[in-house]
Design a protein around this motif. Structure first.
Motif: not given
Lengths: 400, 182, 286
Positions: B25-26, B80-81, B103-106, B128-133
């Motif tokens: 995440q970070v 983002g970059e 991946p889209t955090a922030g 691809v496995v994505v964990v997202e909120h």
């Protein structure tokens, strides 16, 4: 300008330059001075080994003097026993390097495959050095010998043969001191070149990555433990080369190099010269030794004080060490082209030649992540040490 | 299990060698090295020569859209970059399975859009496995969704079905809930 | 019974000694997180200050607080010149203080000569039955207790104490509240130095005054502070009690060498079991 930079960062240029300078100084020095100068080059080589494992790979080892010492004793043992028969000490020198490398490999395996933290690496290597001090100091009796070589305890091993190559037709032709100086310079240059080649290779870049962020490098799929053991072994071998040369230079070896002050002095050489610069190892050694000798003449038995003062001075005023300082002075004289003329897309002057961004800048990497809280961080690679000097003294950075 | 071989006990670098690429995440990149060198390192881990790695770098940089920034120190990139760079590093090691943790955090709105495209293109060559909120992101990805709650699978299916699943709604809104049988 | 009394005094004196040499470091390293490798030399300067004072006719009991004050002032200077520019740079602070330590040891050696100087132990000894102990040991014990209480009160009950701790824990916030963090840090370092000077001064009559005075104590001081854990007063005293007591008891019944070994082993075991130090989970203020 990029051409010049490419030459400067090529693997062979700096070693050749250092050798030429040393040999030039050698022509101007008396035979007597060459004896001391050879010692400085030997110390510089030990400092190089530390700068390699610490400045470039991030492994703070207090054990380089241990490898140095073990190799010197090995040279003595092999030299005393073999060279009367073989008329050469090349085997002794090789044996010295092998002994040191073997110790480094074993110790490295134990530490890095055991995943010990950085602090413990320092503690363990220091402990090994001090244990060797204890052991070698207590080998005073005549029963402590390997073959014909008496270990000699505190007083040391004597009658170690000088270096000789055993050319056919010149058996037992030992090297004179002036020739020893040249030979030592050659050894140092070759080792320096080898280290630079290694660091320029793919492996070398991985080493830099490990220094920058070990966990990340491991997650990328690199076997970090193996890499560190290799680096540590090479560092040990370089220190061992210095050790073998030392024994051949002085014909004598005692446990003094295993002491804490000796280990500490190597650290100071590296810092003064510029941690991570490699060439700074030699510059720092010569600077500290020369200053100690010069001031020691005025204030006798004050070398510790001088060294301490140098340490404080360097940390406060020139944290990157002397090499970046010299580089800065040179760039003042030789102006670099204006920003607009540099290669487009190269964000910083250093990014032009691919290798340069890998060159660490002074004490930067020692600064804990906390310093990145400063708002002005992102320009770090454009700011050299001189910007550090221009910052207001006394701006406290929140400590963790 | 990865390709039929158990991987739980492997050391981290061995797992990476087996073909799992993880993006945490970070952003965890080499801030002081250039974008190019970051990707190179990721590529070189799986290749046998520096030349091969350099070629891979060019491909990856084009794919994540950071070609102009190749020489900049990674620490200078926008958030983002940096996320894209890290995805690029994951891609550079040619994994079979890619795990992306938020991946889209922030990220800004535009950056999130670009990320959707990127993830879709990644899914063409890897799992691809994505964990997202971020529900909008999940919706735009238009992929099978699994809802996890307290370590167990709560529901699976397309997002449109899940959205109407009462249990999922309860959990998502924080109402007290018990998974049947636990 | 008499023997028990002398043993008790001896054990308490060891604890007191360890506490005294560690409390200054507890403030500087434990509280401020500044690695001061010259701590041993601050002890040494305290001892030499007492030496100079008593040689000039000052009574020992006045010389000791004077020495503490002198070293405290020296600490203020050191903080301003050496420590402040290096806040946040842990390795550089370590190296600079190490350099300072080298300079101090040799400077004192040049100024006073390398020989050991003695200051007679005052007060004589007390006989209890067939055993005796030095009354000065009682002085040490009392001083250790008093110092502990004073430092605790200073940091928890005075406005300086609150501001100083705030400046350390969250400098940005403290500054936003109007606290001059630079000044606070300087004072705190000065207090830590004064405490070190006090310890050196108190120990001067007991140990010989020699340039390497500090080297004998610095390792133990660091160990005590680290074993003590984050609560610098309660933790360090607990550690001093435990380690000092063990050392003393073991030495009494065997030899000082084995006592040292025991101290080392216990410290290592404690750190292995409680990596955060003794006070890792205690909920005290300090």
């Amino acid at each position: 300008m990029n051409r010049a930079r490419a030459v400067w960062t090529s693997p062979w240029f700096q070693p050749v330059l250092v050798m030429l300078v040393a040999l030039l100084v050698g022509t101007l020095a008396t035979d007597f001075q060459k004896v001391t100068l050879a010692l400085w080059v030997i110390y510089g080589l030990v400092a190089l080994s530390l700068d390699f494992v610490w400045g470039r790979a991030g492994i703070f080892s207090f054990g380089q003097t241990a490898f140095f010492g073990v190799a010197a004793y090995a040279y003595g043992v092999i030299g005393i026993n073999l060279s009367p028969n073989t008329g050469e000490t090349v085997t002794a020198l090789v044996g010295a390097v092998v002994a040191a490398a073997a110790l480094a490999a074993a110790l490295g395996y134990f530490m890095f495959y055991g995943k010990v933290g950085d602090v413990y690496v320092a503690i363990i290597t220091l402990a090994v050095t001090l244990v060797l001090l204890q052991v070698m100091t207590s080998t005073a009796g005549p029963q402590y010998h390997i073959g014909k070589a008496q270990l000699g305890g505190y007083n040391g091993m004597t009658n170690i043969p000088s270096m000789e190559f055993g050319y056919p037709g010149h058996p037992g032709d030992q090297m004179s001191q002036p020739d020893t100086y040249n030979f030592v310079v050659l050894l140092a240059g070759v080792a320096f070149f080898f280290v630079r080649v290694l660091l320029r290779s793919g492996f070398g870049r991985v080493i830099t990555a490990i220094r920058e962020n070990e966990l990340r490098t491991e997650l990328l799929g690199y076997d970090v433990r193996r890499a560190k053991v290799i680096v540590f072994t090479v560092g040990g071998a370089v220190a061992g080369l210095a050790g073998g040369a030392y024994a051949g230079w002085g014909n004598f070896m005692n446990p003094a190099p295993f002491s804490l002050p000796a280990a500490a002095l190597i650290v100071i050489y590296v810092l003064v010269g510029g941690k991570g610069t490699l060439v700074g190892a030699f510059i720092g050694t010569v600077a500290v030794e020369w200053l100690s000798t010069a001031l020691g003449g005025i204030l006798p038995s004050s070398t510790t004080l001088v060294v301490g003062a140098i340490l404080i001075g360097v940390v406060l005023l020139v944290p990157g060490g002397l090499t970046p300082l010299i580089g800065h002075l040179v760039s003042r004289i030789v102006p670099s082209p204006p920003r607009a003329l540099r290669k487009p897309g190269a964000g910083t002057p250093d990014a032009g030649a691919g290798e340069d961004v890998w060159r660490p800048q002074g004490g930067r990497h020692d600064q804990p992540r906390v310093s990145s809280r400063r708002a002005s961080l992102p320009d770090r690679s454009e700011r050299g040490w001189e910007d550090h000097l221009l910052q207001p003294v006394g701006r406290p950075i929140p400590a963790d | 299990m990865l390709e039929g071989r158990p991987i739980t006990r492997l050391l981290p670098h061995q797992r990476a060698q087996r073909g799992i690429g993880i993006k945490l995440q970070v952003p965890s990149i080499y801030r002081d090295l250039s974008v190019q060198e970051n990707v190179w390192l990721a590529a070189f881990a799986k290749m046998s020569s520096t030349r091969q790695a350099e070629a891979a770098v060019d491909r990856v940089l084009a794919r994540i859209g950071l070609v102009e920034r190749a020489g900049s120190p990674a620490g200078e990139l926008s958030h983002g970059e940096q996320q894209w760079l890290e995805i690029g590093m994951v891609v550079a090691s040619s994994p079979e399975v890619i795990l992306l943790d938020e991946p889209t955090a922030g990220m800004t709105h535009e950056e999130t859009n670009r990320t959707v495209e990127l993830v879709r293109s990644l899914a063409k060559t890897a799992t691809v496995v994505v964990v997202e909120h971020d529900m909008e992101f999940v919706q735009r990805l238009d992929a099978p969704v699994t809802v996890l709650h307290e370590g167990r699978i709560l529901a699976q299916g397309r997002l449109s079905e899940i959205r109407h699943d009462q249990r999922v709604l309860d959990v998502y809104l924080g109402r007290t809930f018990r998974v049947a049988g636990s | 019974m008499d023997q028990a009394l002398t043993i008790v005094v001896s054990v308490l004196a060891s604890m007191a000694t360890l506490l005294l040499i560690s409390v200054g470091l507890a403030v500087i390293f434990g509280l401020m997180r500044v690695i001061n490798l010259a701590h041993g030399e601050f002890l040494m300067l305290g001892a030499y200050a007492v030496l100079v004072a008593t040689r000039n006719g000052v009574s020992l009991w006045i010389a000791i607080p004077l020495a503490a004050l002198a070293v405290g002032v020296f600490g203020l200077v050191v903080e301003r010149l050496l420590i402040r520019p290096l806040y946040g740079r842990i390795l550089d602070t370590l190296l600079a203080t190490w350099g300072l330590s080298l300079v101090l040891v040799q400077a004192v050696s040049i100024a006073f000569g390398p020989a050991t100087n003695g200051i007679g132990t005052p007060l004589g000894s007390v006989r209890v039955g067939g055993y005796s102990f030095s009354q000065y040991s009682l002085v040490l014990i009392v001083m250790a207790a008093v110092t502990l209480v004073v430092v605790y009160l200073l940091f928890t009950r005075t406005s300086y104490g609150v501001m100083a701790r705030a400046a350390i824990q969250n400098p940005a916030m403290a500054r936003a509240l109007g606290i001059d963090t630079a000044r606070m840090n300087m004072l705190t370092f000065g207090i830590g130095s004064a405490l070190a000077g006090l310890a050196g001064a108190l120990l001067a009559p007991v140990a010989g005054v020699v340039p390497s005075f500090g080297q004998a104590y610095i390792a133990q001081a660091f160990m005590t502070v680290i074993v003590g854990g984050p609560d610098v007063i309660t933790g360090t005293s607990a550690a001093a009690g435990l380690l000092g007591g063990s050392y003393s008891l073991v030495s009494y019944f065997t030899t000082p060498f084995i006592g040292q070994a025991a101290l080392l082993v216990i410290a290592i075991v404690l750190l292995r079991v409680l990596p955060q130090g003794l006070s890792g989970n205690w909920r005290t203020y300090l």
